[in-house]
Design a protein around this motif. Structure first.
Motif, PDB file in Angstrom:
ATOM      1  N   GLY A   1       4.067  23.356  -7.147  1.00 11.32           N
ATOM      2  CA  GLY A   1       2.697  23.488  -7.603  1.00 11.32           C
ATOM      3  C   GLY A   1       2.295  22.381  -8.568  1.00 11.32           C
ATOM      4  N   GLN A   2       3.222  21.988  -9.453  1.00 17.48           N
ATOM      5  CA  GLN A   2       2.931  20.892 -10.378  1.00 17.48           C
ATOM      6  C   GLN A   2       2.694  19.590  -9.630  1.00 17.48           C
ATOM      7  N   VAL A   3       3.521  19.324  -8.617  1.00 15.55           N
ATOM      8  CA  VAL A   3       3.358  18.085  -7.850  1.00 15.55           C
ATOM      9  C   VAL A   3       2.037  18.093  -7.103  1.00 15.55           C
ATOM     10  N   VAL A   4       1.703  19.227  -6.474  1.00 15.59           N
ATOM     11  CA  VAL A   4       0.454  19.310  -5.713  1.00 15.59           C
ATOM     12  C   VAL A   4      -0.748  19.126  -6.626  1.00 15.59           C
ATOM     13  N   GLN A   5      -0.718  19.742  -7.783  1.00 21.51           N
ATOM     14  CA  GLN A   5      -1.880  19.728  -8.668  1.00 21.51           C
ATOM     15  C   GLN A   5      -2.033  18.426  -9.437  1.00 21.51           C
ATOM     16  N   ASN A   6      -0.899  17.825  -9.857  1.00 25.19           N
ATOM     17  CA  ASN A   6      -0.993  16.703 -10.793  1.00 25.19           C
ATOM     18  C   ASN A   6      -0.460  15.378 -10.265  1.00 25.19           C
ATOM     19  N   ASP A   7       0.465  15.406  -9.298  1.00 28.71           N
ATOM     20  CA  ASP A   7       1.204  14.189  -8.977  1.00 28.71           C
ATOM     21  C   ASP A   7       1.085  13.746  -7.531  1.00 28.71           C
ATOM     22  N   LEU A   8       0.377  14.476  -6.705  1.00 24.64           N
ATOM     23  CA  LEU A   8       0.385  14.182  -5.271  1.00 24.64           C
ATOM     24  C   LEU A   8      -0.125  12.778  -4.986  1.00 24.64           C
ATOM     25  N   LYS A   9      -1.184  12.386  -5.653  1.00 25.85           N
ATOM     26  CA  LYS A   9      -1.788  11.076  -5.384  1.00 25.85           C
ATOM     27  C   LYS A   9      -0.922   9.936  -5.880  1.00 25.85           C
ATOM     28  N   ASP A  10       0.033  10.190  -6.760  1.00 32.28           N
ATOM     29  CA  ASP A  10       0.870   9.138  -7.330  1.00 32.28           C
ATOM     30  C   ASP A  10       2.178   8.941  -6.583  1.00 32.28           C
ATOM     31  N   LEU A  11       2.491   9.797  -5.608  1.00 32.75           N
ATOM     32  CA  LEU A  11       3.731   9.647  -4.851  1.00 32.75           C
ATOM     33  C   LEU A  11       3.607   8.457  -3.912  1.00 32.75           C
ATOM     34  N   ASP A  12       4.662   7.657  -3.800  1.00 32.39           N
ATOM     35  CA  ASP A  12       4.633   6.595  -2.809  1.00 32.39           C
ATOM     36  C   ASP A  12       4.805   7.202  -1.420  1.00 32.39           C
ATOM     37  N   ALA A  13       4.638   6.385  -0.391  1.00 26.86           N
ATOM     38  CA  ALA A  13       4.593   6.903   0.974  1.00 26.86           C
ATOM     39  C   ALA A  13       5.898   7.588   1.370  1.00 26.86           C
ATOM     40  N   GLU A  14       7.017   6.993   1.009  1.00 24.05           N
ATOM     41  CA  GLU A  14       8.312   7.578   1.380  1.00 24.05           C
ATOM     42  C   GLU A  14       8.537   8.901   0.669  1.00 24.05           C
ATOM     43  N   CYS A  15       8.227   8.939  -0.617  1.00 24.98           N
ATOM     44  CA  CYS A  15       8.388  10.170  -1.391  1.00 24.98           C
ATOM     45  C   CYS A  15       7.415  11.242  -0.897  1.00 24.98           C
ATOM     46  N   PHE A  16       6.215  10.832  -0.525  1.00 31.67           N
ATOM     47  CA  PHE A  16       5.219  11.744   0.027  1.00 31.67           C
ATOM     48  C   PHE A  16       5.763  12.428   1.284  1.00 31.67           C
ATOM     49  N   ALA A  17       6.402  11.651   2.165  1.00 29.69           N
ATOM     50  CA  ALA A  17       6.949  12.219   3.395  1.00 29.69           C
ATOM     51  C   ALA A  17       8.083  13.193   3.101  1.00 29.69           C
ATOM     52  N   ARG A  18       8.899  12.908   2.099  1.00 26.86           N
ATOM     53  CA  ARG A  18      10.000  13.818   1.763  1.00 26.86           C
ATOM     54  C   ARG A  18       9.497  15.092   1.108  1.00 26.86           C
ATOM     55  N   PHE A  19       8.339  15.011   0.463  1.00 25.29           N
ATOM     56  CA  PHE A  19       7.816  16.182  -0.241  1.00 25.29           C
ATOM     57  C   PHE A  19       7.160  17.188   0.706  1.00 25.29           C
ATOM     58  N   VAL A  20       6.627  16.730   1.827  1.00 20.57           N
ATOM     59  CA  VAL A  20       5.906  17.633   2.735  1.00 20.57           C
ATOM     60  C   VAL A  20       6.767  18.819   3.188  1.00 20.57           C
ATOM     61  N   PRO A  21       8.021  18.628   3.641  1.00 22.13           N
ATOM     62  CA  PRO A  21       8.832  19.806   4.010  1.00 22.13           C
ATOM     63  C   PRO A  21       9.063  20.767   2.848  1.00 22.13           C
ATOM     64  N   MET A  22       9.188  20.250   1.628  1.00 24.66           N
ATOM     65  CA  MET A  22       9.375  21.126   0.471  1.00 24.66           C
ATOM     66  C   MET A  22       8.126  21.970   0.241  1.00 24.66           C
ATOM     67  N   LEU A  23       6.964  21.359   0.417  1.00 23.93           N
ATOM     68  CA  LEU A  23       5.710  22.078   0.250  1.00 23.93           C
ATOM     69  C   LEU A  23       5.594  23.211   1.269  1.00 23.93           C
ATOM     70  N   VAL A  24       5.982  22.950   2.507  1.00 23.70           N
ATOM     71  CA  VAL A  24       5.911  23.976   3.557  1.00 23.70           C
ATOM     72  C   VAL A  24       6.925  25.081   3.291  1.00 23.70           C
ATOM     73  N   GLU A  25       8.123  24.684   2.841  1.00 23.97           N
ATOM     74  CA  GLU A  25       9.154  25.685   2.560  1.00 23.97           C
ATOM     75  C   GLU A  25       8.710  26.650   1.464  1.00 23.97           C
ATOM     76  N   ALA A  26       7.952  26.147   0.496  1.00 28.91           N
ATOM     77  CA  ALA A  26       7.438  26.994  -0.578  1.00 28.91           C
ATOM     78  C   ALA A  26       6.148  27.712  -0.190  1.00 28.91           C
ATOM     79  N   ASN A  27       5.707  27.554   1.064  1.00 24.59           N
ATOM     80  CA  ASN A  27       4.491  28.210   1.591  1.00 24.59           C
ATOM     81  C   ASN A  27       3.221  27.772   0.857  1.00 24.59           C
ATOM     82  N   PHE A  28       3.251  26.585   0.271  1.00 20.12           N
ATOM     83  CA  PHE A  28       2.059  26.101  -0.421  1.00 20.12           C
ATOM     84  C   PHE A  28       0.980  25.646   0.551  1.00 20.12           C
ATOM     85  N   HIS A  29       1.381  25.325   1.777  1.00 20.21           N
ATOM     86  CA  HIS A  29       0.366  24.885   2.747  1.00 20.21           C
ATOM     87  C   HIS A  29      -0.577  26.015   3.128  1.00 20.21           C
ATOM     88  N   GLN A  30      -0.193  27.252   2.819  1.00 21.38           N
ATOM     89  CA  GLN A  30      -1.046  28.398   3.129  1.00 21.38           C
ATOM     90  C   GLN A  30      -2.079  28.664   2.038  1.00 21.38           C
TER      91      GLN A  30
END
Length: 480
Positions: free
Chosen positions: A261-290
């Motif tokens: 939740g902290q990453v989505v709210q405060n840090d998402l725009k600052d992630l580089d492309a590679e880190c952004f891709a690695r974060f997407v599965p974590m976001l889905v696993e935590a059901n934040f995409h819902q």
């Protein structure tokens, strides 16, 4: 059942008193932590809840080191890398090794200086010295001779934990010593920078996954400390921490939910492309995409990256968007821009093909696509970026071409079988790159691992053959 703006509150970490670090540890991994005035583990979910919540996640894959790969064990791990005027990375000054590699197994740690002891353990891990090496057995005594774990500086303790985390699995590591090291970290946690905090937590995650070490009280303390540093901890470091301990049972679903939740709210725009891709599965696993608005935020951030004048590496663009597509988080407009960008940059799909090298200058919009001008970089960064673009413009070798073509075939297969309505609505430029990937034969080099090749699960296959069991492949839909 949480609302959109609901938050999970976690109790702040409470620092133990110095006297507690000198108490004798019990034989059990979790013993000796009971006297700590830390938040109870129920705050992050009970053990029973963790088993039934399905939040354990996938196994952790840690990068390993080889004898020819050098790791920085220097003091200044927080220092930023420096570059000269030509864009070359300026290496830090090197110290002369106090002991030759061939003599390291028999060295007496008690005869080495303070910093040399830490170096010796790090070098032993890099060389992967076996269990018979004396450095592993002498380490607890050497730490005692230095004044104990509580006398180690944050730099020394951090580097020592890293070295032990990368030590070979058969190297004997004293668990009592590990508990005292982690307690020493907790005593002075506020003195540790964000970089060292991440490295200590990463080392614990590697030790837990590699050696089965579980210290629940330390996890409670560390996760609370991480959550407290929301405003100062960089987003990419939070992602690295999630990779290291997010799947450990002791982390608990509440911690994963809070940090995602902290990453989505405060840090998402600052992630580089590679880190952004690695974060997407974590976001889905935590059901934040819902949760409302999260998918819109993901697509907005990714579209902004696609518009950036310096985001012109087609290989990286392909891999940064693939997780969003496979998890069905990518909107049609984003998918269109993504595929058109790959087509414009001429993603190399066959050996010898070269990507288009962008000649755009930072701060100048391209075809009116840039909404915000990007300030020009300094001379060192421009030289580094120019050399990187030249490398990307080189003809693709067999490995790079196979990796790109395999990923594009997965994209095309996913759209053709699972998103047919979206595929039919794509513009010609997007369809062109998909059609090229489908028609082109995939001819990977011999050492390239692919899901459909016989050596997939090779170790498991050999095990079954040794036990006399015969496995039959099963076709399900279009997939094998």
């Amino acid at each position: 059942g949480r609302g959109r703006n609901s938050r999970v509150r976690m109790q702040p970490a409470v620092k133990p008193t110095p006297e507690m670090s000198h108490q004798e540890d019990a034989a059990d991994d979790t013993a000796g932590w009971g006297s700590w005035p830390l938040p109870p583990s129920a705050n992050l979910g009970s053990a029973a809840e963790r088993k039934t919540s399905g939040g354990g996640g996938p196994d952790i894959l840690f990068e390993e080191i080889s004898p020819d790969q050098h790791i920085k064990w220097d003091d200044d791990i927080d220092a930023e890398e420096s570059f000269d005027a030509a864009g070359q990375r300026t290496p830090p000054p090197k110290k002369i090794a106090p002991v030759a590699d061939e003599d390291l197994a028999q060295v007496n740690l008690l005869e080495l200086a303070r910093d040399e002891v830490v170096w010796a353990i790090g070098r032993a891990s890099s060389l992967r010295l076996d269990a018979d090496a004396g450095v592993w057995h002498q380490l607890p005594g050497a730490i005692t001779a230095l004044g104990g774990e509580v006398e180690l500086t944050p730099s020394e303790l951090c580097r020592l934990l890293q070295a032990l985390a990368y030590a070979p699995s058969d190297a004997p590591v004293d668990k009592t010593m590990l508990r005292r090291l982690l307690k020493a970290f907790a005593l002075r946690a506020k003195e540790y920078s964000e970089e060292r905090l991440m490295r200590v937590v990463y080392a614990y995650g590697k030790l837990a996954a590699k050696r089965g070490i579980r210290m629940s009280r330390f996890m409670d303390f560390a996760t609370s400390e991480i959550v407290e540093r929301d405003r100062t901890l960089k987003g990419w470091r939070k992602v690295k921490i999630l990779e290291a301990i997010g799947s450990l049972p002791d982390a608990g679903p509440e911690f994963r939910s809070v940090l995602v939740g902290q990453v989505v709210q405060n840090d998402l725009k600052d992630l580089d492309a590679e880190c952004f891709a690695r974060f997407v599965p974590m976001l889905v696993e935590a059901n934040f995409h819902q949760r409302p608005g999260v998918i819109n935020s993901l697509n907005a951030v990714f579209k902004r990256k696609l518009k950036h004048v310096n985001f012109d590496n087609p290989d990286l663009i392909l891999r940064s968007g693939l997780p969003m597509l496979l998890y069905d988080l990518m909107k049609t407009s984003t998918l269109t821009k993504w595929l058109e960008r790959l087509e414009h940059l001429r993603l190399p799909l066959r050996q010898g093909a070269a990507a288009r090298v962008s000649s755009r200058v930072a701060g100048h919009p391209h075809d009116g696509a840039m909404e915000d001008a990007v300030p020009a970089a300094d001379e060192a960064f421009q030289a580094l970026e120019k050399r990187a673009r030249q490398d990307r413009g080189q003809p693709a070798d067999a490995l790079r071409a196979a990796r790109n073509l395999e990923a594009m075939k997965i994209v095309e297969l996913c759209l053709r079988h699972e998103r047919q309505s979206i595929l039919q609505s794509l513009p010609p430029r997007a369809v062109k790159v998909l059609a090229a990937a489908r028609e082109m034969p995939l001819e990977p080099p011999e050492d390239y691992n692919m899901l459909e090749l016989p050596h997939v699960f090779g170790e498991l296959g050999r095990l079954f053959r040794a036990t006399g069991l015969l496995l039959h492949p099963t076709v399900f839909g279009p997939y094998l």
